[in-house]
Motif scaffolding. Structure first.
Motif, PDB file in Angstrom:
ATOM      1  N   ILE A   1     -40.624  44.025  48.138  1.00 28.63           N
ATOM      2  CA  ILE A   1     -41.451  43.130  49.320  1.00 28.63           C
ATOM      3  C   ILE A   1     -41.569  41.908  48.610  1.00 28.63           C
ATOM      4  O   ILE A   1     -41.288  40.816  49.461  1.00 28.63           O
ATOM      5  CB  ILE A   1     -42.464  43.955  49.964  1.00 28.63           C
ATOM      6  CG1 ILE A   1     -42.244  45.309  50.599  1.00 28.63           C
ATOM      7  CG2 ILE A   1     -43.534  42.996  50.694  1.00 28.63           C
ATOM      8  CD1 ILE A   1     -43.490  46.209  50.811  1.00 28.63           C
ATOM      9  N   GLN A   2     -41.944  41.560  47.635  1.00 26.09           N
ATOM     10  CA  GLN A   2     -42.292  40.296  47.027  1.00 26.09           C
ATOM     11  C   GLN A   2     -40.991  39.464  47.011  1.00 26.09           C
ATOM     12  O   GLN A   2     -40.763  38.116  47.153  1.00 26.09           O
ATOM     13  CB  GLN A   2     -42.936  40.260  45.647  1.00 26.09           C
ATOM     14  CG  GLN A   2     -43.511  39.123  45.063  1.00 26.09           C
ATOM     15  CD  GLN A   2     -44.317  38.455  46.243  1.00 26.09           C
ATOM     16  OE1 GLN A   2     -45.331  38.823  46.707  1.00 26.09           O
ATOM     17  NE2 GLN A   2     -44.049  37.035  46.391  1.00 26.09           N
ATOM     18  N   VAL A   3     -40.190  40.342  46.545  1.00 24.73           N
ATOM     19  CA  VAL A   3     -38.572  39.436  46.445  1.00 24.73           C
ATOM     20  C   VAL A   3     -38.136  39.042  47.758  1.00 24.73           C
ATOM     21  O   VAL A   3     -38.064  37.753  47.948  1.00 24.73           O
ATOM     22  CB  VAL A   3     -37.586  40.441  45.763  1.00 24.73           C
ATOM     23  CG1 VAL A   3     -36.200  39.814  45.933  1.00 24.73           C
ATOM     24  CG2 VAL A   3     -38.093  40.543  44.418  1.00 24.73           C
ATOM     25  N   LEU A   4     -38.478  39.861  48.810  1.00 24.08           N
ATOM     26  CA  LEU A   4     -38.037  39.439  50.293  1.00 24.08           C
ATOM     27  C   LEU A   4     -38.954  38.309  50.627  1.00 24.08           C
ATOM     28  O   LEU A   4     -38.306  37.293  51.360  1.00 24.08           O
ATOM     29  CB  LEU A   4     -38.181  40.580  51.181  1.00 24.08           C
ATOM     30  CG  LEU A   4     -37.057  41.670  51.312  1.00 24.08           C
ATOM     31  CD1 LEU A   4     -37.695  42.675  52.268  1.00 24.08           C
ATOM     32  CD2 LEU A   4     -35.693  41.019  51.671  1.00 24.08           C
ATOM     33  N   VAL A   5     -40.139  38.111  50.352  1.00 26.84           N
ATOM     34  CA  VAL A   5     -41.192  37.160  50.477  1.00 26.84           C
ATOM     35  C   VAL A   5     -40.729  35.834  50.068  1.00 26.84           C
ATOM     36  O   VAL A   5     -40.553  34.693  50.667  1.00 26.84           O
ATOM     37  CB  VAL A   5     -42.519  37.450  50.393  1.00 26.84           C
ATOM     38  CG1 VAL A   5     -43.423  36.266  50.156  1.00 26.84           C
ATOM     39  CG2 VAL A   5     -43.166  38.704  51.050  1.00 26.84           C
ATOM     40  N   ASP A   6     -40.480  35.820  48.682  1.00 31.13           N
ATOM     41  CA  ASP A   6     -39.885  34.921  47.903  1.00 31.13           C
ATOM     42  C   ASP A   6     -38.423  34.118  48.425  1.00 31.13           C
ATOM     43  O   ASP A   6     -38.262  33.128  48.299  1.00 31.13           O
ATOM     44  CB  ASP A   6     -39.630  35.101  46.408  1.00 31.13           C
ATOM     45  CG  ASP A   6     -41.182  35.515  45.807  1.00 31.13           C
ATOM     46  OD1 ASP A   6     -42.205  35.186  46.208  1.00 31.13           O
ATOM     47  OD2 ASP A   6     -41.010  36.100  44.646  1.00 31.13           O
ATOM     48  N   GLU A   7     -37.760  35.122  48.964  1.00 33.17           N
ATOM     49  CA  GLU A   7     -36.378  34.709  49.513  1.00 33.17           C
ATOM     50  C   GLU A   7     -36.256  34.522  50.880  1.00 33.17           C
ATOM     51  O   GLU A   7     -35.180  34.576  51.587  1.00 33.17           O
ATOM     52  CB  GLU A   7     -35.365  35.632  48.862  1.00 33.17           C
ATOM     53  CG  GLU A   7     -35.332  35.745  47.444  1.00 33.17           C
ATOM     54  CD  GLU A   7     -34.109  36.741  47.267  1.00 33.17           C
ATOM     55  OE1 GLU A   7     -33.660  37.496  47.978  1.00 33.17           O
ATOM     56  OE2 GLU A   7     -33.799  36.941  45.884  1.00 33.17           O
ATOM     57  N   ALA A   8     -37.475  34.622  51.664  1.00 30.27           N
ATOM     58  CA  ALA A   8     -37.517  34.375  52.873  1.00 30.27           C
ATOM     59  C   ALA A   8     -36.788  33.132  53.644  1.00 30.27           C
ATOM     60  O   ALA A   8     -36.238  33.282  54.498  1.00 30.27           O
ATOM     61  CB  ALA A   8     -39.034  34.332  53.487  1.00 30.27           C
ATOM     62  N   SER A   9     -36.968  32.258  52.900  1.00 31.26           N
ATOM     63  CA  SER A   9     -36.108  30.872  53.425  1.00 31.26           C
ATOM     64  C   SER A   9     -34.505  31.276  53.370  1.00 31.26           C
ATOM     65  O   SER A   9     -33.982  30.653  54.463  1.00 31.26           O
ATOM     66  CB  SER A   9     -36.515  29.714  52.571  1.00 31.26           C
ATOM     67  OG  SER A   9     -36.031  29.695  51.411  1.00 31.26           O
ATOM     68  N   ARG A  10     -34.246  32.062  52.625  1.00 31.38           N
ATOM     69  CA  ARG A  10     -32.486  32.140  52.637  1.00 31.38           C
ATOM     70  C   ARG A  10     -32.250  33.326  53.708  1.00 31.38           C
ATOM     71  O   ARG A  10     -31.092  33.134  54.253  1.00 31.38           O
ATOM     72  CB  ARG A  10     -32.700  33.134  51.376  1.00 31.38           C
ATOM     73  CG  ARG A  10     -30.924  33.488  51.067  1.00 31.38           C
ATOM     74  CD  ARG A  10     -30.961  34.221  49.777  1.00 31.38           C
ATOM     75  NE  ARG A  10     -29.906  35.466  49.911  1.00 31.38           N
ATOM     76  CZ  ARG A  10     -29.704  36.296  49.149  1.00 31.38           C
ATOM     77  NH1 ARG A  10     -30.571  36.560  48.245  1.00 31.38           N
ATOM     78  NH2 ARG A  10     -28.757  37.064  49.181  1.00 31.38           N
ATOM     79  N   TYR A  11     -33.082  33.761  54.470  1.00 36.04           N
ATOM     80  CA  TYR A  11     -32.960  34.585  55.481  1.00 36.04           C
ATOM     81  C   TYR A  11     -33.317  33.808  56.970  1.00 36.04           C
ATOM     82  O   TYR A  11     -32.888  34.443  57.947  1.00 36.04           O
ATOM     83  CB  TYR A  11     -33.722  35.730  55.659  1.00 36.04           C
ATOM     84  CG  TYR A  11     -33.424  36.939  54.310  1.00 36.04           C
ATOM     85  CD1 TYR A  11     -32.099  37.415  54.364  1.00 36.04           C
ATOM     86  CD2 TYR A  11     -34.012  36.783  53.288  1.00 36.04           C
ATOM     87  CE1 TYR A  11     -31.726  38.305  53.365  1.00 36.04           C
ATOM     88  CE2 TYR A  11     -33.870  37.708  52.396  1.00 36.04           C
ATOM     89  CZ  TYR A  11     -32.555  38.314  52.325  1.00 36.04           C
ATOM     90  OH  TYR A  11     -32.242  39.242  51.260  1.00 36.04           O
TER      91      TYR A  11
END
Length: 156
Positions: A7-17
């Motif tokens: 989940i933390q990786v998703l949060v960190d990469e949110a702008s990518r999505y």
């Protein structure tokens, strides 16, 4: 990688999505809950050399015109390879995808109706199926509960 790290990786990469980290924080409890019900922290997904996931269209036995498109998530590299050998397609590779990432990506992948999570290499004929519609419904219900919890009781 455990569920919280995923989940933390998703949060960190949110702008990518193209979304805000707070959006992922809002749906994280639902993603976590589903991921905890599955047996593996990551699954292997078959994809072609252009990194497009291999989807399978299934037809209803009694109503062949009723179809759905599923993605198979394999419990191990060996199970995915065995499936590739069964398909006789050497243009496919198996890539490990964290469970939470699979769930998150399914939300955006309109062609996929469901993911079938195959839990054991010994039985690749059955698994846990999660439909995109069910995932979306769970997220909507969660968000509604969050909103109603944030409304003060004496709003009048």
């Amino acid at each position: 990688m455990n569920i919280d790290e995923q989940i933390q990786v998703l949060v960190d990469e949110a702008s990518r999505y193209g979304i805000e980290p707070t959006d992922i924080d809002l749906i994280a409890p639902v993603l976590r809950s589903i991921a905890e019900q599955l047996q593996h922290p990551q699954y292997y997904v078959l994809q072609n050399l252009e990194q497009q996931w291999l989807m399978t269209t299934l037809a209803d036995r009694t109503q062949p015109e009723v179809t759905k498109t599923v993605l198979h998530a394999f419990p191990s590299l060996e199970a995915a390879k065995a499936s590739t050998n069964a398909l006789n397609d050497f243009q496919l590779v198996a890539s490990p995808i964290p469970t939470v990432h699979l769930l998150f990506q399914m939300l955006a992948m309109k062609p996929i109706d469901s993911i079938v999570f195959l839990e054991t290499s010994a039985n690749l004929q059955s698994g846990k199926e999660l439909s995109r519609q069910n995932l979306q419904t769970l997220i909507e219900q969660h968000l509604l509960r969050q909103r109603s919890a944030n409304i003060p009781p004496d709003i009048a």
